[in-house]
Design a protein around this motif. Structure first.
Motif, PDB file in Angstrom:
ATOM      1  N   LYS A  16       3.828   9.997 -29.676  1.00 32.40           N
ATOM      2  CA  LYS A  16       4.558  11.057 -30.353  1.00 32.40           C
ATOM      3  C   LYS A  16       3.749  12.337 -30.535  1.00 32.40           C
ATOM      4  O   LYS A  16       4.309  13.423 -30.571  1.00 32.40           O
ATOM      5  CB  LYS A  16       5.027  10.576 -31.736  1.00 32.40           C
ATOM      6  CG  LYS A  16       5.966   9.382 -31.681  1.00 32.40           C
ATOM      7  CD  LYS A  16       7.227   9.678 -30.898  1.00 32.40           C
ATOM      8  CE  LYS A  16       8.181   8.485 -30.895  1.00 32.40           C
ATOM      9  NZ  LYS A  16       9.364   8.747 -30.031  1.00 32.40           N
ATOM     10  N   GLU A  19       4.379  10.251 -22.918  1.00 30.55           N
ATOM     11  CA  GLU A  19       5.797  10.149 -23.314  1.00 30.55           C
ATOM     12  C   GLU A  19       6.410   8.847 -22.829  1.00 30.55           C
ATOM     13  O   GLU A  19       7.132   8.172 -23.557  1.00 30.55           O
ATOM     14  CB  GLU A  19       6.568  11.359 -22.755  1.00 30.55           C
ATOM     15  CG  GLU A  19       8.040  11.370 -23.115  1.00 30.55           C
ATOM     16  CD  GLU A  19       8.909  10.703 -22.055  1.00 30.55           C
ATOM     17  OE1 GLU A  19       9.956  10.149 -22.435  1.00 30.55           O
ATOM     18  OE2 GLU A  19       8.544  10.732 -20.877  1.00 30.55           O
ATOM     19  N   TRP A  53       8.237  15.104 -24.334  1.00 27.32           N
ATOM     20  CA  TRP A  53       6.785  15.034 -24.329  1.00 27.32           C
ATOM     21  C   TRP A  53       6.247  15.033 -25.761  1.00 27.32           C
ATOM     22  O   TRP A  53       6.836  15.673 -26.658  1.00 27.32           O
ATOM     23  CB  TRP A  53       6.203  16.225 -23.571  1.00 27.32           C
ATOM     24  CG  TRP A  53       6.294  16.090 -22.084  1.00 27.32           C
ATOM     25  CD1 TRP A  53       6.879  15.079 -21.383  1.00 27.32           C
ATOM     26  CD2 TRP A  53       5.777  17.011 -21.123  1.00 27.32           C
ATOM     27  NE1 TRP A  53       6.760  15.309 -20.039  1.00 27.32           N
ATOM     28  CE2 TRP A  53       6.093  16.484 -19.839  1.00 27.32           C
ATOM     29  CE3 TRP A  53       5.098  18.214 -21.210  1.00 27.32           C
ATOM     30  CZ2 TRP A  53       5.730  17.125 -18.665  1.00 27.32           C
ATOM     31  CZ3 TRP A  53       4.737  18.861 -20.043  1.00 27.32           C
ATOM     32  CH2 TRP A  53       5.047  18.318 -18.781  1.00 27.32           C
TER      33      TRP A  53
END
Length: 246
Positions: free
Chosen positions: A165, A160, A38
């Motif tokens: 990011k 994700e 994640w």
């Protein structure tokens, strides 16, 4: 041979990010909310002596003026696709701000509270903004700010899945979107200046005229005189930052 070659080409094209559908099937259909990788949720900068001024909800009428008020310092603009105005009506302004070195991230297509959306709805909000970035700047964002600062596990999983990011929140909110007075907003920046050299991420909203013409010029002068560097979020994260696009 021809059939095999065509099959290989179609396989590659199907995997291309440029052709990602609005709601791709999760990699793990039985548990797409598993925390594989994640995006990191960020509440503040890392580097001391740096402040990241961030601007949500554009593009609209004042983004270019905010860029001028920054006077060569860099900032981050988290863009909607269709909020105050449609992103495609501001192609030249976005390109000019990008050329000046400012960073852009996604703020969702229509400023919905994405923590309340389904998996498919989250992908739709993200995909449409990505397509706009690709058409306007030739890149796809990997930085995201959630509308209202609201996050859910479904949203993090969708981010994700699409290659994001970092999810940026903030350490201070000027309150401009809530109708707080300019003097109150300046008070927020006074507090930031008085905490030097502690790092900060400050939330502003670019479609508000007083932000562009009163608050930002005051903040830039105040913080620079105090010794702060005004930088984009990818810079203020130091070694934890990265190029903010694919």
């Amino acid at each position: 041979m021809v059939a095999k070659w065509m099959t290989a080409v179609l396989t590659v094209l199907a995997a291309s990010p440029m052709l990602t559908t609005a709601a791709p099937a999760p990699l793990d259909p039985e548990n797409h909310l598993s925390k594989r990788a994640w995006p990191t949720v960020v509440n503040n900068c890392v580097n001391s002596g740096q402040v990241a001024l961030t601007f949500d909800d554009g593009p609209y009428l004042y983004d270019t003026d905010i860029g001028k008020a920054l006077g060569g310092s860099k900032a981050t603009f988290f863009l909607n696709g269709n909020n105050y105005d449609c992103i495609y009506n501001h192609v030249n302004e976005i390109r000019a701000l990008s050329a000046a070195g400012h960073t852009f991230g996604s703020h969702g297509w229509s400023h919905k509270d994405m923590s309340k959306l389904s998996w498919d709805q989250c992908h739709d909000e993200l995909w449409k903004v990505e397509q706009a970035f690709i058409r306007i700047l030739g890149v796809k964002p990997i930085y995201f700010r959630p509308p209202y600062g609201s996050i859910s596990n479904t949203l993090l999983s969708a981010l994700e899945n699409r290659g994001y990011k970092k999810v940026f929140l903030w350490s201070e909110d000027t309150g401009d979107s809530l109708g707080d007075s300019v003097s109150s907003q300046k008070g927020v920046y006074n507090g930031v200046a008085n905490s030097y050299p502690a790092p900060h991420i400050v939330l502003n909203h670019s479609p508000i005229a007083s932000t562009a013409y009163d608050t930002v010029p005051y903040a830039v002068s105040l913080l620079k005189n105090k010794g702060y560097q005004l930088v984009a979020v990818d810079t203020c994260m130091g070694s934890q930052g990265e190029w903010p696009y694919q």
